[in-house]
Write an enzyme that holds these catalytic residues in place. Sequence first.
Site, mmCIF file in Angstrom:
data_model
loop_
_atom_site.group_PDB
_atom_site.id
_atom_site.type_symbol
_atom_site.label_atom_id
_atom_site.label_comp_id
_atom_site.label_asym_id
_atom_site.label_seq_id
_atom_site.Cartn_x
_atom_site.Cartn_y
_atom_site.Cartn_z
ATOM 1 N N SER A 204 90.173 -4.493 -76.439
ATOM 2 C CA SER A 204 91.512 -4.708 -76.625
ATOM 3 C C SER A 204 92.100 -4.453 -78.171
ATOM 4 C CB SER A 204 92.045 -6.177 -76.249
ATOM 5 O OG SER A 204 93.524 -6.128 -76.134
ATOM 6 N N ASP B 296 94.425 -3.751 -65.169
ATOM 7 C CA ASP B 296 94.595 -3.906 -66.274
ATOM 8 C C ASP B 296 95.956 -3.971 -66.677
ATOM 9 O OD1 ASP B 296 94.578 -4.394 -69.382
ATOM 10 O OD2 ASP B 296 92.687 -3.645 -69.572
ATOM 11 N N HIS C 125 92.458 -7.261 -67.758
ATOM 12 C CA HIS C 125 92.223 -7.097 -68.862
ATOM 13 C C HIS C 125 91.041 -7.964 -69.646
ATOM 14 C CE1 HIS C 125 93.322 -5.432 -72.848
ATOM 15 N NE2 HIS C 125 93.525 -6.576 -73.505
#
Length: 224
Positions: free
Chosen positions: A19, A156, A185
Amino acid sequence: MIEFIYSVTKSKVFYVGHSQGTIMAFAAFTQPEVVNMVAAAALLSPISYLNHFTSSFGHAAVDLHLDQIMNSMGLHQINFRSSIAVQLVDYVCASGGINCSDLLTSITVIRKGTFAKFDYGPWGNLKHYGSLNPMDYDLSQIPESLPLWMAYGGKDALGDVLDVNHTLSQLNSKPVLVYLDSYAHLDFILSVQAKADLYDSMVDFFKSQSRELFEEFEHKESEI
């Protein structure tokens, strides 16, 4: 961080990011002096462009200009041990009627559909960059010689497949890709199947790069 590890170990770094850690990596890897310290990188849920993200919290943060509010308060990251940050997040969640129980530990809002340096505002940008607007990061500057492994998911809400493909189109290199249609995610770091789905492949990738790095070192040593 990379420079510190490199200075202590005297060896190139194998980087893993998820991320926001991939945002930092993409930005850093456009700098040759950083790339020279990195042996290879694995990027989980890679993010640079956020044109198609569907996160409710992210959209609320954009609509409420959370990034500008935080900047005006002298806050440059969300620290969830800070009472001020918690109050800000609570406000965003309440304003949007959002369930934030699964909120990421950090979020970067990219408002204009570009992958750009931090926006300090016109006068701040002029001071830091010499222009009124922040400069875009040029992903084509990431050298083809830097080995990349990237894993992304079909569910995601932040690292949307369309945005990942946009990122890939900007790179000169051809990363090793792992696509998991059912992954959201946080599955990249929390899934009980992550070892079989992801980490075994990632470790094999790093092992192959380690062998190549060792062979390159031996070749250089033989020439001395």
